[in-house]
Design an enzyme around this catalytic site. Sequence first.
Site, short mmCIF file in Angstrom:
data_model
loop_
_atom_site.label_atom_id
_atom_site.label_comp_id
_atom_site.label_asym_id
_atom_site.label_seq_id
_atom_site.Cartn_x
_atom_site.Cartn_y
_atom_site.Cartn_z
N SER A 113 3.92 4.63 9.79
CA SER A 113 3.62 3.51 8.90
C SER A 113 4.33 3.66 7.57
O SER A 113 4.61 4.78 7.11
CB SER A 113 2.11 3.46 8.67
OG SER A 113 1.77 2.64 7.57
N TYR B 210 -5.92 6.56 5.77
CA TYR B 210 -5.08 6.11 6.89
C TYR B 210 -3.65 6.58 6.69
O TYR B 210 -3.03 7.16 7.59
CB TYR B 210 -5.13 4.59 7.02
CG TYR B 210 -4.03 4.02 7.88
CD1 TYR B 210 -4.10 4.13 9.27
CD2 TYR B 210 -2.93 3.39 7.31
CE1 TYR B 210 -3.08 3.63 10.06
CE2 TYR B 210 -1.91 2.89 8.10
CZ TYR B 210 -1.99 3.01 9.48
OH TYR B 210 -0.97 2.51 10.25
N LYS C 182 -1.18 9.44 8.85
CA LYS C 182 0.18 9.20 9.35
C LYS C 182 1.14 10.25 8.79
O LYS C 182 2.00 10.78 9.51
CB LYS C 182 0.64 7.78 8.99
CG LYS C 182 -0.11 6.67 9.69
CD LYS C 182 0.06 6.72 11.20
CE LYS C 182 -0.56 5.52 11.89
NZ LYS C 182 -0.44 5.59 13.36
#
Length: 333
Positions: free
Chosen positions: A124, A150, A154
């Site tokens: 991402s 989040y 990643k």
Amino acid sequence: MKVLVTGGLGYIGSHTVVELIASGHEPIIVDNLANSKQSVLNRLQKIVGKDIVFEKLDLTDKDSVEKLFTSYPFDAVIHFAGHKAVGESVAKPLEYYRNNIDSTLVLLEAMSKHNVKNIIFSSSATVYGNPSELPLEETSQTGIGITNPYGWTKYMLEQILTDLKASDDSYNVTLLRYFNPIGAHSSGLIGEDPSGLPNNLLPYVQQVAIGKLEKLKVFGNNYDTIDGTGVRDYIHVVDLAKGHVSALENIGNQNSVGIYNLGTGNGVSVLEVIKAFENASGKSVPYEVVDRRPGDIAACYADASKAKAELGWQAEKTLQDACKDAWRWQQNV
């Protein structure tokens, strides 16, 4: 190739399955249905005109994953599975760290045991944190100023995969850093169908347009952007899916970990997305401005020239295409 697609009934995974089959590959879907629906499998099979293998399992379950790898001789893995909402990750950090990291470690251990050495990881743009310069290139700094759990998962998983490649050069690792997927398949049979209140912009806009929700919440209008609202690089999900196929067909061509931005290279504001969707649907999308969300940044968009040069891939569909396809899908949900 016979390809394990984790999270393959999810939004991006399902569209990638369609493109894999169109390119002659054989996907095997794994999904725990935590944020997807088994009905997507029937829709996929209708699009491609053939049966698709699906196994319901959770990647944190080591015994189930071991059985999976014993049952199928995979050539490669495309790893989508994981929790994915920025705002939710701020509220539930332990859940995000536990699920996203544990599931990937279990997957990689099974791959190692069964000598499956090709993996494409769904990363991402959040790994870039709060960008100091735009557009973002693959060489831009990562791991500094990441604003949400989040994004940290990643970043951590990119590091784990990089370390794995360093420990055993026979692994082929590709990290795809993509930006903001929108739109749906042109058939109207698959698209983004979140459980509960949408976390992403376009599904929220769609549900307001069709009358399911009263109005859209715009999180902040005082960013340093063209109209004060957040700016993102919105890429049609079908273009994104094709990027995964290009990465698969080029895997092993890099001497080191392959890292690619998948985006359009253009930043679009929230208000511009609303206007584009109103034009595509003929519907009004009322909205109210509310406070910024924790973890959000002002602007983020890609330089995707490396993917064009090395993978032969570039985004082809427009924002208007995405809005038309998303509206067609919304009317079929």
